[in-house]
Design an enzyme around this catalytic site. Structure first.
Site, PDB file in Angstrom:
ATOM      1  N   SER A 162      -5.583-128.966 -48.606  1.00 46.43           N
ATOM      2  CA  SER A 162      -4.209-129.029 -48.099  1.00 46.43           C
ATOM      3  C   SER A 162      -3.180-128.530 -49.113  1.00 46.43           C
ATOM      4  O   SER A 162      -2.277-127.770 -48.735  1.00 46.43           O
ATOM      5  CB  SER A 162      -3.876-130.448 -47.629  1.00 46.43           C
ATOM      6  N   LYS A 208      -6.597-142.653 -42.658  1.00 48.43           N
ATOM      7  CA  LYS A 208      -5.975-142.285 -41.373  1.00 48.43           C
ATOM      8  C   LYS A 208      -5.805-143.452 -40.401  1.00 48.43           C
ATOM      9  O   LYS A 208      -4.843-143.491 -39.646  1.00 48.43           O
ATOM     10  CB  LYS A 208      -6.799-141.187 -40.692  1.00 48.43           C
ATOM     11  N   ASP A 263      -4.564-133.297 -35.660  1.00 49.11           N
ATOM     12  CA  ASP A 263      -5.935-132.760 -35.628  1.00 49.11           C
ATOM     13  C   ASP A 263      -6.278-132.132 -34.267  1.00 49.11           C
ATOM     14  O   ASP A 263      -6.864-131.055 -34.194  1.00 49.11           O
ATOM     15  CB  ASP A 263      -6.958-133.865 -35.950  1.00 49.11           C
ATOM     16  N   GLY A 302     -21.315-136.357 -31.719  1.00 51.30           N
ATOM     17  CA  GLY A 302     -20.695-137.321 -32.633  1.00 51.30           C
ATOM     18  C   GLY A 302     -19.601-138.108 -31.944  1.00 51.30           C
ATOM     19  O   GLY A 302     -18.972-137.620 -30.988  1.00 51.30           O
ATOM     20  N   LEU A 328     -17.036-128.488 -36.872  1.00 54.63           N
ATOM     21  CA  LEU A 328     -15.806-128.884 -37.569  1.00 54.63           C
ATOM     22  C   LEU A 328     -15.964-128.795 -39.091  1.00 54.63           C
ATOM     23  O   LEU A 328     -14.986-128.807 -39.828  1.00 54.63           O
ATOM     24  CB  LEU A 328     -15.379-130.303 -37.198  1.00 54.63           C
TER      25      LEU A 328
HETATM   26  P1  ATR Z   1     -15.648-138.912 -39.109  1.00 56.85           P
HETATM   27  O1  ATR Z   1     -14.472-139.822 -39.227  1.00 56.85           O
HETATM   28  O2  ATR Z   1     -15.634-137.763 -40.091  1.00 56.85           O
HETATM   29  O3  ATR Z   1     -15.903-138.440 -37.725  1.00 56.85           O
HETATM   30  P2  ATR Z   1     -17.586-141.051 -38.995  1.00 56.85           P
HETATM   31  O4  ATR Z   1     -16.599-141.874 -38.264  1.00 56.85           O
HETATM   32  O5  ATR Z   1     -18.366-141.676 -40.103  1.00 56.85           O
HETATM   33  O6  ATR Z   1     -16.904-139.763 -39.620  1.00 56.85           O
HETATM   34  O7  ATR Z   1     -18.604-140.418 -37.912  1.00 56.85           O
HETATM   35  C1  ATR Z   1     -19.696-139.687 -38.297  1.00 56.85           C
HETATM   36  C2  ATR Z   1     -20.465-139.197 -37.067  1.00 56.85           C
HETATM   37  O8  ATR Z   1     -21.645-138.543 -37.557  1.00 56.85           O
HETATM   38  C3  ATR Z   1     -20.941-140.292 -36.143  1.00 56.85           C
HETATM   39  O9  ATR Z   1     -20.998-139.788 -34.821  1.00 56.85           O
HETATM   40  C4  ATR Z   1     -22.324-140.591 -36.672  1.00 56.85           C
HETATM   41  O10 ATR Z   1     -23.215-141.161 -35.741  1.00 56.85           O
HETATM   42  P3  ATR Z   1     -23.308-142.779 -35.537  1.00 56.85           P
HETATM   43  O11 ATR Z   1     -22.098-143.163 -34.733  1.00 56.85           O
HETATM   44  O12 ATR Z   1     -24.567-142.992 -34.820  1.00 56.85           O
HETATM   45  O13 ATR Z   1     -23.290-143.362 -36.921  1.00 56.85           O
HETATM   46  C5  ATR Z   1     -22.791-139.190 -37.011  1.00 56.85           C
HETATM   47  N1  ATR Z   1     -23.879-139.214 -38.001  1.00 56.85           N
HETATM   48  C6  ATR Z   1     -23.768-139.383 -39.341  1.00 56.85           C
HETATM   49  N2  ATR Z   1     -24.987-139.344 -39.931  1.00 56.85           N
HETATM   50  C7  ATR Z   1     -25.891-139.155 -38.930  1.00 56.85           C
HETATM   51  C8  ATR Z   1     -27.307-139.014 -38.881  1.00 56.85           C
HETATM   52  N3  ATR Z   1     -28.050-139.071 -39.981  1.00 56.85           N
HETATM   53  N4  ATR Z   1     -27.889-138.808 -37.665  1.00 56.85           N
HETATM   54  C9  ATR Z   1     -27.157-138.738 -36.551  1.00 56.85           C
HETATM   55  N5  ATR Z   1     -25.803-138.876 -36.523  1.00 56.85           N
HETATM   56  C10 ATR Z   1     -25.179-139.071 -37.690  1.00 56.85           C
END
Ligand code: ATR
Length: 300
Positions: A34, A83, A119, A143, A241
């Site tokens: 940023s 956030k 966003d 996700g 993203l």
């Molecule tokens: P952000 O705020 O950047 O979106 P987050 O809230 O931690 O980060 O979300 C991360 C996303 O990546 C979630 O959808 C998470 O799945 P879960 O809700 O099941 O935790 C997904 N994610 C992270 N590591 C993962 C993994 N090893 N396998 C599958 N999904 C994963």
């Protein structure tokens, strides 16, 4: 050091008694792009502003926000992990920030702190040149975390039919319910990643697939969301993203199958551009922001 020793490419902005301060609060904040993109736009427009990163620990967020007005700071971006927490500290929250439960932009106006989330706007603007028409389109969002909320909200608002796929399906269901209620929509479904048959079917029908998970992000570059690689096709746009690495494994697979691809850098730039407009009431130079970000990331 004398100016004759300074490389030509380094521009030292003049900071004087009238310089207006913009900033980002994050923890960690060291790798934030940023400052690079905002200072590039400031320099391009010749404004007397400066954009500074502040490493704000979670325990200090409330006091950091309280000091925005006393210091006369003109605008703040919030990044991980602030956030969501910031919402409780602000005087007014935009309907979109309220809907997604997160603020990435604070605008102080007449002693009041206003919270926005740019966003979703950044995501939407980044799609502008792709030719994709969202109304009535079928979209698979991978996700269900914070990044997914902004994307799903805007997609549904634009009339897309969205399925959220997640490892933890309960989280996807919660998100679907929340956005369905807020937008009074019946256009959101959910699926668990483990349901490979259904995911394959959804991929075949999708015009857009968006990775909002952290799978594939530096330094975890060998990972990708559990999508059968053969389910990518030339009729879709695959959007990740993530922008570090510049090309994730997800995008590489998609590209090899003939899909159009896009990484998260344009969304980052466009959410920044939207914040810049809120603070300065000026049209930023998106081109200067893009150039600076690419230079910083050493991409051609
Ligand atoms: P952000 O705020 O950047 O979106 P987050 O809230 O931690 O980060 O979300 C991360 C996303 O990546 C979630 O959808 C998470 O799945 P879960 O809700 O099941 O935790 C997904 N994610 C992270 N590591 C993962 C993994 N090893 N396998 C599958 N999904 C994963």
């Amino acid at each position: 050091m004398g100016s004759s020793n300074r490389p030509d490419s380094v521009r030292v902005p003049e900071v004087n008694g009238q310089t207006q301060v913009l900033a980002v609060f994050g923890y960690p904040v060291e790798h934030s792009l940023s400052p690079t993109i905002h200072n590039a736009s400031i320099a391009f427009l010749g404004l007397n502003y400066i954009y500074i990163p502040f490493s704000v620990k979670p325990d200090h967020l409330d006091s950091a926000i309280r000091i925005i007005n006393p210091l006369g700071i003109r605008g703040i971006n919030l990044t991980v992990p602030h956030k969501e927490r910031a919402i409780a500290c602000l005087d007014w929250i935009s309907p979109e920030a309220k809907a997604v439960g997160a603020v990435n932009t604070i605008h102080p106006v007449d002693g009041e702190l206003r919270g926005y989330n740019t966003d979703g706007e950044g995501f939407l603007r980044s799609l502008k040149d792709t030719g994709l028409s969202l109304k009535g389109s079928r979209v698979l969002v991978l996700g269900a975390g914070g990044a997914s909320r902004s994307v799903v909200y805007r997609l549904v608002k634009e009339g897309a039919r969205v399925t959220i796929a997640n490892r933890t399906v309960e989280r996807a269901e919660e998100l679907a319910l929340r956005i369905s209620r807020i937008l009074d929509s019946d256009k959101i479904d959910c699926v668990r990643f483990q349901d490979v048959g259904k995911i394959t079917e959804l991929m075949e029908a999708a015009e857009l697939v968006v990775n909002t998970t952290t799978l594939g992000m530096h330094p975890d570059m060998d990972s990708m969301p559990p999508i059968p690689p053969e389910s990518f096709h030339s009729g879709m746009l695959a959007y990740d993203l993530i922008y570090n690495p510049y090309e994730t494994r997800f995008l590489r697979c998609a590209g090899e199958a003939g899909a159009k691809t896009m990484n998260g850098l344009e969304m980052l730039i466009q959410q920044g551009a939207a914040a810049f407009q809120i603070w300065t009431q000026r049209e930023p130079s998106v081109e200067a922001m893009r150039e600076a970000a690419k230079r910083k990331m050493s991409v051609p």
